[in-house]
Design an enzyme around this catalytic site. Structure first.
Site, PDB file in Angstrom:
ATOM      1  N   CYS A 243       0.848  -1.185   0.000  1.00  0.00           N
ATOM      2  CA  CYS A 243       0.000   0.000   0.000  1.00  0.00           C
ATOM      3  C   CYS A 243       0.886   1.237   0.000  1.00  0.00           C
ATOM      4  CB  CYS A 243      -0.891   0.033   1.231  1.00  0.00           C
ATOM      5  SG  CYS A 243      -1.909  -1.436   1.406  1.00  0.00           S
TER       6      CYS A 243
ATOM      7  N   GLU B 114       7.061 -20.095 -18.058  1.00  0.00           N
ATOM      8  CA  GLU B 114       7.158 -18.647 -17.868  1.00  0.00           C
ATOM      9  C   GLU B 114       6.295 -17.907 -18.905  1.00  0.00           C
ATOM     10  OE1 GLU B 114       8.057 -16.868 -15.574  1.00  0.00           O
ATOM     11  OE2 GLU B 114       8.550 -14.908 -16.388  1.00  0.00           O
TER      12      GLU B 114
ATOM     13  N   LYS C  86       3.178 -15.448 -17.853  1.00  0.00           N
ATOM     14  CA  LYS C  86       3.125 -14.036 -18.266  1.00  0.00           C
ATOM     15  C   LYS C  86       1.819 -13.748 -18.985  1.00  0.00           C
ATOM     16  CE  LYS C  86       5.677 -12.937 -16.442  1.00  0.00           C
ATOM     17  NZ  LYS C  86       6.792 -13.100 -15.597  1.00  0.00           N
TER      18      LYS C  86
ATOM     19  N   LYS D 163       2.439  -6.647  -6.574  1.00  0.00           N
ATOM     20  CA  LYS D 163       3.837  -6.858  -6.920  1.00  0.00           C
ATOM     21  C   LYS D 163       4.516  -7.852  -5.987  1.00  0.00           C
ATOM     22  CE  LYS D 163       7.602  -6.375  -9.167  1.00  0.00           C
ATOM     23  NZ  LYS D 163       7.646  -7.294 -10.331  1.00  0.00           N
TER      24      LYS D 163
ATOM     25  N   TRP E 183      -4.011  -2.237  -1.472  1.00  0.00           N
ATOM     26  CA  TRP E 183      -4.111  -3.567  -2.090  1.00  0.00           C
ATOM     27  C   TRP E 183      -4.670  -4.460  -1.002  1.00  0.00           C
ATOM     28  CZ3 TRP E 183      -2.013  -8.564  -1.544  1.00  0.00           C
ATOM     29  CH2 TRP E 183      -2.255  -9.410  -2.625  1.00  0.00           C
TER      30      TRP E 183
ATOM     31  N   ARG F  14       2.139   0.411  -5.944  1.00  0.00           N
ATOM     32  CA  ARG F  14       2.223  -0.530  -4.830  1.00  0.00           C
ATOM     33  C   ARG F  14       0.896  -1.187  -4.507  1.00  0.00           C
ATOM     34  NH1 ARG F  14       6.433   0.134  -1.075  1.00  0.00           N
ATOM     35  NH2 ARG F  14       8.121   1.118  -2.183  1.00  0.00           N
TER      36      ARG F  14
ATOM     37  N   HIS G  99      -0.450 -36.956 -23.743  1.00  0.00           N
ATOM     38  CA  HIS G  99      -1.087 -37.576 -22.572  1.00  0.00           C
ATOM     39  C   HIS G  99      -2.333 -36.813 -22.129  1.00  0.00           C
ATOM     40  CE1 HIS G  99       2.174 -40.388 -22.339  1.00  0.00           C
ATOM     41  NE2 HIS G  99       3.040 -39.391 -22.399  1.00  0.00           N
TER      42      HIS G  99
ATOM     43  N   GLU H 127      -1.248 -13.700 -16.576  1.00  0.00           N
ATOM     44  CA  GLU H 127      -1.408 -12.595 -15.624  1.00  0.00           C
ATOM     45  C   GLU H 127      -1.645 -11.258 -16.307  1.00  0.00           C
ATOM     46  OE1 GLU H 127       1.916 -11.822 -13.001  1.00  0.00           O
ATOM     47  OE2 GLU H 127       3.318 -12.534 -14.497  1.00  0.00           O
TER      48      GLU H 127
ATOM     49  N   ASN I 297      -0.496   0.662   6.500  1.00  0.00           N
ATOM     50  CA  ASN I 297       0.149  -0.291   5.603  1.00  0.00           C
ATOM     51  C   ASN I 297       0.706  -1.402   6.488  1.00  0.00           C
ATOM     52  OD1 ASN I 297       1.454  -1.571   3.561  1.00  0.00           O
ATOM     53  ND2 ASN I 297       3.022  -0.002   3.251  1.00  0.00           N
ATOM     54  N   GLY I 298       0.356  -2.658   6.189  1.00  0.00           N
ATOM     55  CA  GLY I 298       0.842  -3.763   7.012  1.00  0.00           C
ATOM     56  C   GLY I 298      -0.304  -4.682   7.382  1.00  0.00           C
TER      57      GLY I 298
HETATM   58  C1  F6R Z   1       5.047 -13.384 -12.311  1.00  0.00           C
HETATM   59  C2  F6R Z   1       5.247 -12.788 -11.009  1.00  0.00           C
HETATM   60  C3  F6R Z   1       4.974 -13.617  -9.792  1.00  0.00           C
HETATM   61  C4  F6R Z   1       6.232 -13.659  -8.921  1.00  0.00           C
HETATM   62  C5  F6R Z   1       5.963 -14.439  -7.628  1.00  0.00           C
HETATM   63  C6  F6R Z   1       7.207 -14.520  -6.762  1.00  0.00           C
HETATM   64  O1  F6R Z   1       5.251 -12.453 -13.315  1.00  0.00           O
HETATM   65  O2  F6R Z   1       5.627 -11.670 -10.894  1.00  0.00           O
HETATM   66  O3  F6R Z   1       4.569 -14.912 -10.142  1.00  0.00           O
HETATM   67  O4  F6R Z   1       7.260 -14.245  -9.662  1.00  0.00           O
HETATM   68  O5  F6R Z   1       4.942 -13.817  -6.901  1.00  0.00           O
HETATM   69  O6  F6R Z   1       7.634 -13.266  -6.360  1.00  0.00           O
HETATM   70  P1  F6R Z   1       9.097 -13.008  -5.807  1.00  0.00           P
HETATM   71  O7  F6R Z   1      10.053 -13.328  -6.904  1.00  0.00           O
HETATM   72  O8  F6R Z   1       9.104 -11.568  -5.428  1.00  0.00           O
HETATM   73  O9  F6R Z   1       9.267 -13.934  -4.634  1.00  0.00           O
END
Ligand code: F6R
Length: 640
Positions: free
Chosen positions: A54, A517, A521, A635, A126, A79, A540, A524, A152-153
Site C-alpha cells: 500500500c 514462464e 506471463k 507486486k 491492495w 504498490r 497424454h 497474468e 500499511n501492514g
Molecule cells: C510473475 C510474477 C509472480 C512472482 C511471484 C514470486 O510475473 O511476478 O509470479 O514471480 O509472486 O515473487 P518473488 O520473486 O518476489 O518472490
C-alpha cells in the site's frame, strides 16, 4: 545507476550513511546498493522497499495540501491500486473521501481533489483483510469521528482486539484489520487528549506490522505517524512537513528525509517533527539529504513500466552478471558441500529455479529438489543441518518463501538466496546473498528480474563447475537487443490471436521452464487461459484440446531436443494448431516464426523469454488491459 556492487561496497556505503545503519528496513540497503553515497548525501535510484503493497502520504502545511497528496499517491500507486482515499481537516471538520478502483476512477466518482485543508493524508490500497469495497478502503474513521487513519501492514491480533472493542461499544464499519487501530487510538485519545500518547498507547497493543498516519479532528495542526516493520519516513519541507511510505511520494517537494526507526512515533506540524521512542522519550535525529534519479522509476516515454522494464534487459542482464566473485564462489562451495539441496521459489522465480535444478542435475551431476515455496512443507522430513536451501525471489518478501525459509532454518539448513531487494526479509535471513542488480521492478509481472535471475543462476552453476565466464556479456546484451526487435511480429500476432480463449506453450528439457514462464506471463497480463508443458506431455491429454486455430507457442532452439520438439510441432499442426515457433532456426512446420539470436545454450532461456514477455504485454494492450496493474495481483505477495 546500479553498477557491479559487492557486499564490501554495500557495507562501506552503509557506514557512510551516518546513523541509518540501525534502521532495519530494506530501505537502507537499497540506498547503498543503488546510490552513490558521499558523506550524508545519498542518491536513490530505486523505490525503497517494494515489499509493502500500500502507499501512504500525509502532509501538514500552511497551504492547501490536497494536490500534493494526490500527486504523491499517483507516484506510489503501483504498490497498491484496488482502492484509495484521502482525508483532510478544514474549519474544524474532518472529511474522508474514498472509493474502489484506480485513482483517476475514484477522482471521477468522488472528486478527491475538491477536499480542502492544510493538513491531510492519502492511501492507495491492495486488499489483504476484507474485500475491495468502499468501507474497507482507507482512511478508516473511528466511530466517534474524532480520528482517521491510514495503514500499511497486517495486524495479526486484530480479531481479539476487535472482540474487546465491540464489547466496549465501538461500532465497526469495515472488515479490515486496520479499523481496530483507529478505535484503539480514539479510545486512548479520549483519555489522554494527547495525539502522541494516544497513538503510542494504541500501537503497544498491536501484533504484526504497521506504518500508520493519523489525523485528529480537533488538532488540524498535527499529523501523527508510527511504524513497526513497515517503512515510514518524514520529508522536511519549507513551511510544510510530509510523512510517507516511500520517498517517491514527496521527493518533488523536498530531498530532506528523516527515517523513522521501528516502534517510533512521530508528531508533525508544519514547522517540524518530534520523534518519540517506545519509552516515550524524545529522539533527536537529523535529516538526510536524499537526491534521487527519477528516470529509474519514471516511465519516461513508455506507455507502461512493464514495457520499459522489458526494454531495459540488454543492460540488466549485464548488470546481473557483474557479481562479486568471492561471494559466487562461496555460494557454489556451499552447494557443492551440501548433502541435500532444495531450490525454493514462487511464480517466475520458480521457473528460474527449475533452470538451476536442470543445470545442477545435468551438468554438475548434483541432485537437488526444486519446490514451490508454498509446497515446501512436504519436504520437511528431508531437511537437516547438512541441507542447503537456494531461494530465488525478486522481492525477497513473498510470504510463502519466507515461511519455507523459517522452516528450513529451524531444521538447521543454510539459506543461500538470489534476490533483487537488497535489504528484504529474505536477504536478512540468508547466510549468503547474491543480488540481481537489475534495479527496481515496478511492473507487476516479473520481466527483467526473471532474466537477471537466469543470469545469476548461470553464474552460480558455472562456479560450481569451476568454469570462468567473464567475456561474452556484451554479445549477450546485443542478443537480447536482437530478441527485442521481434516486437513488430509480436504486435501482428496479438492482433490475430487476441480473442482466442486458450494458448499453449511447449518446450522440452532446459527450455520447459521457459514455456511455463511464457504461459504465466500471458495469464497474468492478458487474462487468457494459458498452459505451459513439456512437448512430450501433449499426447497424454492436452492434444484433445487442440482444434483448428488453437495457438501453440513452441520454444525450440537448436540443440539436444530440437528434432523431438519439431515432431511435437508436426503433431500439433496436424490437428489444426497454429504453431508459433521461437527458435534460432526456422522450420516449415511453423505457421509463424520468431527468430531469436543464437547464444550459448545456457543463456538461450534469456533470449527466448523476451518475445514471450512481449507477447504477454501486447496481448494485454490489444485486449485493453493495463499491463502494469493486472487485476487481483500485487507486486509482492506478502500475505498467505
Ligand atoms: C510473475 C510474477 C509472480 C512472482 C511471484 C514470486 O510475473 O511476478 O509470479 O514471480 O509472486 O515473487 P518473488 O520473486 O518476489 O518472490
Amino acid at each position: 545507476m546500479a553498477n557491479a556492487i559487492g557486499p564490501s561496497t554495500i557495507h562501506k556505503w552503509i557506514g557512510m550513511v551516518d546513523r541509518l545503519q540501525d534502521t532495519d528496513s530494506a530501505y537502507l540497503a537499497e540506498l547503498a546498493l543503488h546510490g552513490r553515497a558521499r558523506g550524508a548525501t545519498v542518491v536513490i535510484t530505486a523505490p525503497p522497499d517494494p515489499s509493502f503493497v500500500c502507499g501512504i502520504i500525509g502532509c501538514v502545511s500552511d497551504e492547501p495540501v490536497t494536490k500534493t497528496i494526490l500527486d504523491g499517491l499517483r507516484r506510489v500507486e503501483y504498490r497498491g491500486y484496488d482502492s484509495a482515499g484521502l482525508a483532510t481537516i478544514d474549519g474544524g471538520e474532518m472529511e474522508v473521501r474514498k472509493g474502489v478502483g484506480r485513482l483517476q476512477e475514484i477522482e471521477a466518482k468522488v472528486k478527491l481533489s475538491e477536499l480542502t485543508g492544510s493538513v491531510g493524508m492519502g492511501h492507495t490500497r491492495w486488499a489483504t483483510h476484507g474485500g475491495v469495497t468502499v468501507p474497507n478502503a482507507h482512511p478508516q474513521e473511528s466511530c466517534g469521528e474524532q480520528v482517521a487513519l491510514v495503514h500499511n501492514g497486517i495486524i495479526e491480533n486484530y480479531s481479539q482486539l476487535k472482540k474487546k472493542l465491540l464489547a466496549g461499544g465501538h461500532v465497526f464499519k469495515s472488515e479490515t484489520d486496520t479499523e481496530v487501530i483507529v478505535h484503539l487510538i480514539e479510545q486512548a485519545y479520549r483519555r489522554t487528549k494527547d495525539p502522541v500518547k494516544a497513538t503510542s498507547s494504541a500501537v503497544k497493543k498491536l501484533k504484526g506490522q504497521y506504518a500508520i498516519v493519523v489525523l485528529f479532528r480537533d488538532r488540524p495542526d498535527v499529523l501523527v505517524g508510527a511504524r513497526k516493520d513497515a517503512p515510514l519516513m518524514i520529508g522536511v519541507g519549507d513551511g510544510q512537513m510530509f510523512i510517507a511510505s516511500d520517498v517517491l511520494a514527496f521527493i518533488e517537494h523536498t530531498d530532506q528525509t528523516i527515517f523513522l526507526d521501528n516502534l517510533e512515533v512521530v508528531k508533525l506540524n508544519k514547522e517540524g517533527a518530534e520523534i518519540y521512542n517506545s519509552a516515550g522519550r524524545r529522539v533527536n535525529r537529523k535529516a538526510t539529504q536524499v537526491a534521487w534519479e527519477l528516470s529509474e522509476i519514471s516511465k519516461e516515454d513508455y506507455a507502461h513500466y512493464t514495457r520499459k522494464e522489458i526494454d531495459e534487459q540488454p543492460r540488466t542482464v549485464a548488470s546481473a552478471a557483474l557479481q562479486d566473485d568471492t561471494l559466487v564462489a562461496e555460494f557454489a562451495r556451499r552447494i557443492r558441500s551440501a548433502e541435500s539441496i532444495f531450490v525454493v521459489a514462487a511464480g517466475s522465480s520458480f521457473h528460474a529455479g527449475l533452470l538451476l535444478k536442470h543445470r545442477l542435475y545435468r551438468e554438475a551431476k548434483i541432485r537437488c529438489d526444486a519446490t514451490l515455496a508454498g509446497e515446501f512443507r512436504e519436504n520437511q522430513d528431508w531437511v537437516g543441518r547438512d541441507s542447503v536451501m537456494v531461494v530465488i525471489s525478486q522481492s525477497g518478501e513473498t510470504a510463502d518463501v519466507l515461511d519455507a525459509v523459517k522452516l528450513a532454518k529451524k531444521k538447521g539448513a543454510k539459506i543461500l538466496s538470489i534476490v533483487n531487494a537488497a535489504g528484504s526479509a529474505l536477504a536478512r535471513e540468508s547466510d549468503t546473498v547474491l543480488l540481481l542488480n537489475c534495479g527496481p521492478e515496478v511492473g507487476v509481472a516479473a520481466t527483467k528480474s526473471f532474466t537477471a535471475q537466469v543470469m545469476v543462476v548461470n553464474r552460480v552453476v558455472d562456479a560450481v563447475l569451476g568454469k570462468k565466464r567473464t567475456d561474452g556479456i556484451k554479445e549477450l546484451s546485443r542478443a537480447v537487443q536482437g530478441a527485442l526487435s521481434t516486437e513488430s511480429q509480436v504486435v501482428e500476432l496479438a492482433k490475430k490471436y487476441k480473442d482466442r480463449p486458450d494458448f499453449y506453450f511447449v518446450a522440452k528439457g532446459f527450455h520447459y521452464p521457459v514455456a511455463l514462464e511464457g504461459a504465466l506471463k500471458l495469464k497474468e497480463l492478458s487474462y487468457v487461459h494459458a498452459e505451459g508443458m513439456p512437448a512430450s506431455e501433449l499426447k497424454h491429454g492436452t492434444l484433445a484440446l487442440i482444434e483448428r486455430g488453437t495457438p501453440v507457442v513452441v520454444i525450440n532452439p537448436s540443440g539436444e531436443n530440437h528434432d523431438d520438439t519439431l515432431s511435437s510441432a508436426e503433431e500439433l499442426k496436424a490437428r489444426g494448431a497454429r504453431v508459433i515457433g521461437i527458435s534460432d532456426v526456422e522450420d516449415a512446420v511453423y505457421t509463424h516464426f520468431i527468430k531469436v539470436p543464437k547464444v550459448e545454450p545456457q543463456m538461450m532461456p534469456i533470449v527466448e523469454a523476451i518475445p514471450l514477455q512481449l507477447i504477454a504485454y501486447h496481448f494485454a494492450v490489444a485486449r485493453k488491459n493495463d499491463p502494469d496493474y493486472p487485476r487481483n495481483l500485487a507486486k509482492s505477495v506478502t500475505v498467505k
